[in-house]
Design an enzyme around this catalytic site. Structure first.
Site, short mmCIF file in Angstrom:
data_model
loop_
_atom_site.label_atom_id
_atom_site.label_comp_id
_atom_site.label_asym_id
_atom_site.label_seq_id
_atom_site.Cartn_x
_atom_site.Cartn_y
_atom_site.Cartn_z
CB SER A 56 56.23 -28.77 2.39
OG SER A 56 55.02 -28.71 1.68
CE1 TYR A 69 57.28 -33.20 -0.58
CE2 TYR A 69 55.28 -32.06 0.08
CZ TYR A 69 56.60 -32.03 -0.27
OH TYR A 69 57.27 -30.83 -0.30
#
Length: 163
Positions: A56, A69
């Site tokens: 990501s 995250y």
């Protein structure tokens, strides 16, 4: 092989409940390390292949809104890069894919993050990256430049950005 799993979690709740934060980290990092090593061993046994690891852009720089995250994806990202280096010359290739926010049924209700993309765009970028034997793929591609700037922005400036 494709290593594509993880959870976003709920930052506000996860900060107040360390066990939930640990679940995010275990899924996104520990689970990926375990699965990645098993996949790498299988590819080494056959003597060739590519392990595509979905990371990501959150792995590049921690943001206030999703640092649990992001930190777990940063661990995954670093692991995948190291695994790729360890496998260099064995016939096995590791490609890290760093998409921006991907709009899916699961994320449709969430506020759109800057530089949102689609599953189709990610798939197209993965296909192109495989053909080129890329080590890192950004989706959309211009995120490479955006993140190069943000990565080096002073924290005092970065904190004030509307990201």
């Amino acid at each position: 092989m494709l290593l594509a799993f993880g959870v976003l979690g709920d930052q506000a709740h996860d900060e107040r409940d360390p066990l939930r934060a640990v679940q995010v980290a275990q899924t996104n990092y520990t689970g990926a390390v375990s699965a990645g090593l098993v996949a790498a061993r299988a590819l080494q046994t056959q003597g060739h292949g590519t392990l595509v690891v979905l990371s990501s852009i959150a792995a590049e720089r921690a943001r206030r809104v999703d640092f649990i995250y992001g930190s777990s994806k940063a661990g995954l990202d670093t692991f995948a890069q190291g695994l790729g280096d360890a496998l260099y010359g064995t016939g096995v290739h590791v490609m890290v894919v760093r998409p921006g926010f991907v709009v899916t049924r699961t994320t449709a209700a969430l506020p759109r993050a800057p530089f949102a993309t689609t599953p189709e765009a990610v798939a197209t970028a993965v296909e192109l990256g495989l053909r080129r034997r890329s080590e890192t793929v950004w989706v959309p591609g211009f995120l490479r430049l955006v993140m190069a700037v943000l990565r080096h922005a002073p924290r005092t400036v970065f904190r004030r950005l509307p990201l």
